[in-house]
Scaffold this active site. Structure first.
Site, short mmCIF file in Angstrom:
data_model
loop_
_atom_site.label_atom_id
_atom_site.label_comp_id
_atom_site.label_asym_id
_atom_site.label_seq_id
_atom_site.Cartn_x
_atom_site.Cartn_y
_atom_site.Cartn_z
N ASP A 74 0.87 -1.18 0.00
CA ASP A 74 0.00 0.00 0.00
C ASP A 74 0.90 1.23 0.00
O ASP A 74 1.70 1.42 0.93
CB ASP A 74 -0.89 -0.02 1.25
N ASN A 90 4.11 5.35 -10.55
CA ASN A 90 2.91 5.38 -11.40
C ASN A 90 1.62 5.18 -10.61
O ASN A 90 0.56 5.63 -11.04
CB ASN A 90 3.05 4.30 -12.48
N TYR A 112 -7.11 15.75 -6.39
CA TYR A 112 -6.31 15.11 -7.45
C TYR A 112 -5.34 16.10 -8.07
O TYR A 112 -4.13 15.82 -8.22
CB TYR A 112 -7.25 14.54 -8.52
N LYS A 160 -1.21 16.13 -7.97
CA LYS A 160 -0.39 16.05 -9.19
C LYS A 160 0.49 17.29 -9.36
O LYS A 160 1.60 17.20 -9.87
CB LYS A 160 -1.29 15.82 -10.41
N VAL A 217 -6.16 9.31 -20.87
CA VAL A 217 -5.94 7.99 -21.48
C VAL A 217 -7.06 7.10 -20.95
O VAL A 217 -7.34 7.09 -19.74
CB VAL A 217 -4.58 7.38 -21.04
N THR A 252 -7.84 4.33 -19.57
CA THR A 252 -7.53 3.18 -18.71
C THR A 252 -8.77 2.95 -17.82
O THR A 252 -9.79 3.65 -17.99
CB THR A 252 -6.34 3.53 -17.81
N1 LIG Z 1 -5.66 7.54 -17.29
C1 LIG Z 1 -5.48 8.83 -17.37
O1 LIG Z 1 -6.22 9.55 -18.04
C2 LIG Z 1 -4.33 9.47 -16.66
C3 LIG Z 1 -3.93 10.75 -17.07
C4 LIG Z 1 -2.89 11.37 -16.40
C5 LIG Z 1 -2.24 10.73 -15.37
N2 LIG Z 1 -2.65 9.49 -14.97
C6 LIG Z 1 -1.93 8.86 -13.87
O2 LIG Z 1 -1.33 7.68 -14.34
C7 LIG Z 1 -1.16 6.77 -13.25
C8 LIG Z 1 -1.72 5.41 -13.67
O3 LIG Z 1 -3.10 5.52 -13.86
P1 LIG Z 1 -3.95 4.59 -14.83
O4 LIG Z 1 -4.81 5.51 -15.60
O5 LIG Z 1 -3.09 3.63 -15.54
O6 LIG Z 1 -4.95 3.87 -13.81
P2 LIG Z 1 -4.91 2.44 -13.10
O7 LIG Z 1 -6.00 2.45 -12.12
O8 LIG Z 1 -4.84 1.39 -14.13
O9 LIG Z 1 -3.49 2.47 -12.34
C9 LIG Z 1 -3.31 2.99 -11.04
C10 LIG Z 1 -2.74 1.89 -10.17
O10 LIG Z 1 -2.46 2.40 -8.86
C11 LIG Z 1 -2.80 1.38 -7.95
N3 LIG Z 1 -3.09 1.91 -6.61
C12 LIG Z 1 -4.16 2.66 -6.23
N4 LIG Z 1 -4.12 2.88 -4.91
C13 LIG Z 1 -3.00 2.28 -4.44
C14 LIG Z 1 -2.40 2.16 -3.15
N5 LIG Z 1 -2.94 2.70 -2.07
N6 LIG Z 1 -1.25 1.46 -3.05
C15 LIG Z 1 -0.70 0.89 -4.13
N7 LIG Z 1 -1.20 0.97 -5.38
C16 LIG Z 1 -2.34 1.66 -5.53
C17 LIG Z 1 -4.04 0.72 -8.52
O11 LIG Z 1 -4.26 -0.57 -8.00
C18 LIG Z 1 -3.73 0.73 -10.02
O12 LIG Z 1 -3.12 -0.46 -10.44
C19 LIG Z 1 -1.87 7.39 -12.06
O13 LIG Z 1 -0.92 8.02 -11.22
C20 LIG Z 1 -2.79 8.42 -12.70
O14 LIG Z 1 -3.09 9.48 -11.84
C21 LIG Z 1 -3.67 8.85 -15.61
#
Ligand SMILES: NC(=O)c1ccc[n+]([C@@H]2O[C@H](COP(=O)([O-])OP(=O)(O)OC[C@H]3O[C@@H](n4cnc5c(N)ncnc54)[C@H](O)[C@@H]3O)[C@@H](O)[C@H]2O)c1
Length: 283
Positions: free
Chosen positions: A80, A107, A179, A183, A212, A214
């Site tokens: 965590d 990430n 959020y 960031k 993105v 996801t």
């Molecule tokens: N998808 C988008 O549009 C986008 C845009 C900009 C930035 N991001 C950033 O990219 C990163 C990855 O996001 P994503 O879109 O691939 O989503 P995602 O949910 O697939 O990935 C985030 C991961 O963080 C893990 N996580 C959450 N809480 C946690 C905790 N307490 N301890 C350990 N792990 C934890 C989740 O289990 C997950 O696997 C994030 O930091 C997100 O803020 C995403």
């Protein structure tokens, strides 16, 4: 391809979700021969568990199996990010498995608990800040402690920290104050650490993607479309209209930027927050 990455050891946090940025980053590094620790939370916990899902242990193991077909040296670890001792154990695991640590990709993150600022609770604020910012601080601290025990590698340096920021690292938006604050904070951490660690030949950078689709991204689309009284298609069409390159981001766009920042070709780049946004964000 970056041949100089062959044999390096990296931790990618939050890499346990299919179609997530972490999986794509890990895949890209594996293609260059990087030995990997794939991290995720592993289990859903508590009432504030991410509404957009977490990388549970079976999903994390499946991703590791897939990546092992690209490069066999892959290990997994559940922790965590909010818990300092668990994050320290993650770094210790990488060293135990592979004898060193060269690259940390911060990430892991959550992108939910949205809503009007005046209705947000301390618990909501803390949950977002503690995963996205405090977790990255913990991981950076323990990764750097390990990197400092290792010699400088000629032409590459001593280590790389890459944190996944966001378009929300540069600009504000309504209903997302925790959020966006987390960031923006990640960029502050990046810049300060880059100054502090430059003399040690450790580079520290952030990559700032726009949307993105996801698991996290899809949840955000639904939330924002609902808040604006739009369908998800209408919301995405409006977003594409703001992006000079005319499409939303793909996981590979961010993964490519990460691999570049980890390579020797980026050895003179530190303290940057690199937009990967098709031109949507320019400062
Ligand atoms: N998808 C988008 O549009 C986008 C845009 C900009 C930035 N991001 C950033 O990219 C990163 C990855 O996001 P994503 O879109 O691939 O989503 P995602 O949910 O697939 O990935 C985030 C991961 O963080 C893990 N996580 C959450 N809480 C946690 C905790 N307490 N301890 C350990 N792990 C934890 C989740 O289990 C997950 O696997 C994030 O930091 C997100 O803020 C995403």
């Amino acid at each position: 391809m970056y041949p100089d990455l062959d044999g390096k050891v990296a931790i990618v946090t939050g890499a346990g979700r299919r179609k997530g940025l972490g999986e794509a980053i890990a895949r890209k590094l594996a293609e260059d021969g990087v030995r990997l620790v794939l991290h995720d939370l592993g289990k859903v916990e508590g009432s504030l568990a991410p509404a957009h899902g977490v990388g549970a242990s079976a999903e994390l193991a499946g991703i590791a199996d897939d990546i092992a077909t690209i490069h066999p040296e892959v290990s997994t670890f559940q922790a965590d990010m909010r818990d300092e001792a668990q994050v320290a154990a993650l770094v210790a695991h990488a060293v135990e498995q592979f004898g060193r640590l060269d690259i940390l990709v911060n990430n892991a993150g959550v992108g939910y608990l949205f809503g009007p600022l005046v209705e947000a609770t301390q618990e909501m604020w803390d949950t977002v800040l503690n995963v996205n910012l405090r977790g990255a601080f913990f991981a950076t601290k323990y990764a750097v402690r390990q990197m400092l025990t290792q010699p400088v590698q000629e032409g590459w340096g001593r280590g790389r920290i890459v944190s996944i920021g966001s378009r929300g690292s540069k600009s504000g938006s309504a209903l997302t104050s925790s959020y966006i604050a987390s960031k923006h904070g990640l960029v502050g951490l990046t810049r300060s650490a880059a100054i502090e660690l430059g003399p040690e030949q450790i580079t520290v950078n952030a990559v700032c993607p726009n949307h993105v689709t996801t698991g996290l991204g899809a949840w955000q689309n639904e939330y924002m479309a609902r808040a604006r009284g739009q369908t998800v298609d209408e919301y995405l069409a409006a977003m594409r209209g703001r992006i000079p390159l005319g499409r939303v981001g793909e996981v590979e766009d961010t993964a490519n930027a990460c691999a570049f920042l980890c390579s020797s070709q980026a050895r003179y780049i530190t303290g940057e927050a690199m937009n990967v946004s098709g031109g949507e964000e320019m400062h």
